[in-house]
Structure formats: C-alpha cells, structure tokens
Design an enzyme around this catalytic site. Structure first.
Site, short mmCIF file in Angstrom:
data_model
loop_
_atom_site.label_atom_id
_atom_site.label_comp_id
_atom_site.label_asym_id
_atom_site.label_seq_id
_atom_site.Cartn_x
_atom_site.Cartn_y
_atom_site.Cartn_z
N ASP A 38 21.84 -93.83 -16.31
CA ASP A 38 23.29 -93.78 -16.58
C ASP A 38 24.09 -93.64 -15.29
O ASP A 38 23.58 -93.16 -14.27
CB ASP A 38 23.62 -92.63 -17.55
CG ASP A 38 23.14 -91.27 -17.07
OD1 ASP A 38 22.03 -91.18 -16.53
OD2 ASP A 38 23.90 -90.30 -17.20
N GLU B 99 21.78 -88.34 -17.59
CA GLU B 99 21.77 -87.33 -16.52
C GLU B 99 23.19 -86.86 -16.23
O GLU B 99 23.42 -85.69 -15.95
CB GLU B 99 21.14 -87.91 -15.25
CG GLU B 99 20.79 -86.85 -14.20
CD GLU B 99 21.94 -86.49 -13.27
OE1 GLU B 99 21.89 -85.42 -12.65
OE2 GLU B 99 22.91 -87.26 -13.17
N GLU B 100 24.14 -87.78 -16.29
CA GLU B 100 25.50 -87.45 -15.84
C GLU B 100 26.28 -86.59 -16.82
O GLU B 100 27.31 -86.03 -16.48
CB GLU B 100 26.28 -88.74 -15.54
CG GLU B 100 25.67 -89.61 -14.44
CD GLU B 100 25.76 -88.98 -13.05
OE1 GLU B 100 26.28 -87.87 -12.93
OE2 GLU B 100 25.30 -89.63 -12.10
N ASP C 29 23.66 -93.74 -6.90
CA ASP C 29 23.42 -92.74 -7.94
C ASP C 29 23.26 -93.43 -9.28
O ASP C 29 24.22 -93.65 -9.97
CB ASP C 29 24.59 -91.75 -7.96
CG ASP C 29 24.40 -90.62 -8.95
OD1 ASP C 29 23.26 -90.40 -9.38
OD2 ASP C 29 25.39 -89.97 -9.29
N ASP D 127 17.33 -88.00 -6.39
CA ASP D 127 18.72 -88.02 -6.85
C ASP D 127 19.63 -87.16 -5.99
O ASP D 127 20.76 -86.88 -6.37
CB ASP D 127 18.78 -87.56 -8.31
CG ASP D 127 20.11 -87.95 -8.97
OD1 ASP D 127 20.77 -88.86 -8.47
OD2 ASP D 127 20.47 -87.32 -9.98
ZN LIG Z 1 22.49 -88.92 -10.04
#
Ligand SMILES: [Zn+2]
Length: 412
Positions: free
Chosen positions: A98, A163-164, A129, A192
């Site tokens: 994501d 993740e976000e 990212d 990350d």
């Molecule tokens: Zn990230």
C-alpha cells in the site's frame, strides 16, 4: 560466500532497467487503503503474483484478510517461498504494497502515479515507500537464481497490505491468524526505513499515540462573536499549550533518532464553509512518538490536563479520543543474526560500519517484536516517503539489491 562480490555487483547493476520497469508498473497501480479513499491492494497483489509466476521465481501463497470496505472483500498478503539448502529457518523480507495518497497534487511536478525518470532517480508515489523493498528483494532473488546458487536457508518474500493505516489487515492479521509463518530462528528484514548510506539498522521503536481532540463551542454569526464560542480559537490555544508536552516527558535516549519524545499537531478537520460564521465545533489530531519507558496512559493524562485548562480559559468543551495507541514492543537484540548479517553485508559491499539504533516508528516490525521475533528494519533511503515528488535513487535500488542478495547467499 562462494559468489564473488564483483559478479554480484555486476548482476545487480545489469538489472537496473528491469527494476525501473517493475517500479513503473507498480506505481501505476495506486494501492490506497479504504481509510485513504482507495480500493486496497488487490490489483497490485495480482500484478505482483503474475510477475513472480512469469519469472518462475517460486511458489506464491495468498493470505487474504477479510475487509468489506473494498470491492473484492479482502486485503491481500502474498508470500513467495524459495527453499534453501536448509529450510528449517528462513530469511524473511517483508515489504508493504500500500501507498499513502499523493496529497496536494499542485505540489507534484507530474502525475504521482506515472513514474518519471530524472537523471539519478525515479519519481512517483510509492517508489521509495515501499516499492524499493519489493523491487530489490525480487531482483536479489533473481540474482541468486542466475548464479545457480540456492540460498543457504529458505527465503521468503512477504508482500503485505495495510501498512500505512495500521497493519490490521496486513502483518498484524498474519501474526495473529498465521503464526506458523514466523519462527524465532528466522532472520526477518523489513526494508522500510533506514538512512542515506545504509548504516542505520533499526532495532527499537518509540510508542505511538494518535490523539483526537474534539472541541465543542457555539456557532454564531461572525459579526457578533460574543454570542458564540469560537472553537478555532480554542484549537490555536490547544496547539500552543501542547508545546509543554516536551517538558512533561523530558527524557532523552541517544540511540533514538530523534532522541526525545515528539508531540506534533497534524490534521485538522474542516469546520465552517463560509468566512462569516464562527465555528462551533473543531477537530484536530496529534501524532505523538513517545520513548518506550513512558506509559501511553500518562500521555493521555497530560492531554487531559491541557484540555481542562482550555475548557476553563475559554468555556468550550473538549473530548479526547485515540485513533491509534501502540505501546512500543521490546527491542530486537543487537546481536541477533539478522542484525549481524546486515552489518557484514554493508561492510563487505560498501566498506561502511552499520549501527543498530531506535526510531520514532512504528514500522510493521513492532507486530513481530511483540511476539518475540527478531526483526531488523533496514534500507538505504532518501527519506522522501509521504512527500510530494517522492523519489528513489537508482543507486539505492542497485545497492540494496546487492545487500539482499548477499544476505540470501550468506545467511545460515
Ligand atoms: Zn513504508
């Protein structure tokens, strides 16, 4: 390792056009979470699974977290497994699919979802990212295959959702529902976060708390302010008062960057639509990153103290809530094999000394650390994540691919 470094570096460099092409295809699929107004990661996951199948890189398994907010009804997490000479343990590299929304489009020089190559870099939402992690781990595996070198231990590339916006449908889902995927002896790398030369290995994180501040006053015409209670003024007072939080939580730890706790006002919801109305309700949010020794309840209590003062001073009513509260997980030991191996790789390939340290997190690593699994968060980045014109240096893609290939070949 039996593979010489020169060959490995040549291979990584030769894959640059392939890496750029994969980045371009991934960027064109905006995997936004439903909380960010998107449809989730399904299309991106399907594309990746097809790519991996076409490249014959290994077996893919899907772990879908149900989510009725997206059209397909689930958030995909996909796992590519490649057996090693000894598959009792694995090197697991976890990247997230994501991305965050582009933000104000006027701040971008071009369409954020149409990758642009500019001299030494590629620009687009998600390129650093976290597509850099996805693309480097896949190409590291390709290098090993080209060299006809089965990895010493199993290699698992895990591409996760969500993740976000908190990982509930991503890594947290996997840790809770498929704990068999992770083993205390595994070497787990989350590419990350890091620094500009790859000398920072993150092993500890701060606690995180997102505080919602709902201020209720009284709406009225702006020409007669004495008939109302202006909540936007209260917002301003609240933000100024919040400056005291740093002195209420003063401890400093030099292994963290930055070394102190942080308390930042970030988002404010829209209030009135017209200029001649005094707002009677406002909502603002704080993003706080707190050193692990402070319990998060004490942070909320401090916010309550500030709210009480503003209520007394201005007559408004203030309700506090938390959008997210995550007490920091126990740190990964600095002498864990994954940390030591990254240090070796960075030394061998770049002649640099990497160090273990703590950050304002929280990365997905916390979900694993809470289960006692050792995780190193490491990559080489420009730190343009979440910014307009996010970019990834071509050199960083090549160099991180080298390190990952080295880890795959070296880890025992
Ligand atoms: Zn990230």
């Amino acid at each position: 390792m039996s593979t010489d470094l020169k060959t490995l570096k040549e291979k990584a460099k030769a894959y640059l056009p392939g890496m750029i092409e994969l980045q371009k295809r991934l960027t064109a699929i905006p995997a936004l979470a439903p909380d960010n107004g998107g449809e989730g990661e399904e299309k991106k996951a399907q594309f990746l699974a097809d790519f991996i199948e076409k490249e014959e890189l290994g077996e893919i398994q899907w772990f879908n977290a149900p989510d009725d907010r997206v059209p397909c009804g689930y958030r995909p997490n996909i796992l590519l497994t490649v057996p090693g000479e000894n598959s009792e343990r694995s090197l697991i590299i976890i990247s997230h699919m994501d991305v965050v929304p582009p933000g104000n489009l006027n701040l971008w020089d071009h369409d954020p979802f149409d990758l642009v190559i500019k001299e030494d870099r590629i620009v687009g939402r998600g390129v650093e990212d976290n597509q850099q992690g996805i693309v480097c781990s896949i190409h590291a595996l390709k290098i090993l295959r080209d060299l006809n070198q089965p990895p010493a231990i199993g290699v698992k590339l895990l591409f996760v959702a969500d993740e976000e916006t908190g990982s509930k449908k991503g890594l947290q889902f996997l840790v809770n529902n498929h704990p068999e995927l992770f083993n205390r002896d595994d070497l787990i790398l989350v590419p990350d976060y890091g620094n500009e030369d790859g000398t920072m290995i993150e092993v500890a994180e701060k606690s995180i708390i997102w505080v919602k501040v709902l201020i209720k006053g009284k709406q009225c015409h702006a020409s007669v302010p004495h008939k109302g209670l202006n909540t936007l003024r209260a917002v301003a007072h609240f933000i100024v008062e919040s400056e005291k939080l740093s002195s209420m939580f003063p401890e400093s730890d030099p292994t963290f960057r930055p070394p102190t706790s942080t308390f930042e006002p970030t988002k404010k919801e829209a209030n009135v639509e017209n200029i001649n109305t005094i707002p009677g309700e406002d909502v603002l949010y704080f993003d706080c990153r707190v050193l692990p020794q402070y319990p998060l309840e004490s942070v909320l209590e401090a916010f309550r103290e500030i709210a009480n003062k503003i209520e007394n001073d201005l007559g408004v009513k203030i309700e506090l809530g938390t959008q997210m509260a995550d007490q920091a997980a126990p740190p990964t030991p600095r002498d864990s094999p994954v940390v030591i191996n990254i240090m070796k790789a960075v030394k061998a390939l770049r002649n640099l000394e990497a160090k273990a340290c703590g950050i304002g997190g929280v990365t997905v690593a916390a979900h694993l650390r809470k289960k006692g699994l050792p995780v190193a968060v490491w990559q080489t980045i420009t730190k343009t994540a979440h910014q307009p014109n996010e970019y990834c240096l071509l050199e960083n893609m090549i160099k991180d691919t080298e390190v990952m290939a080295y880890l795959m070949a070296l880890s025992t």
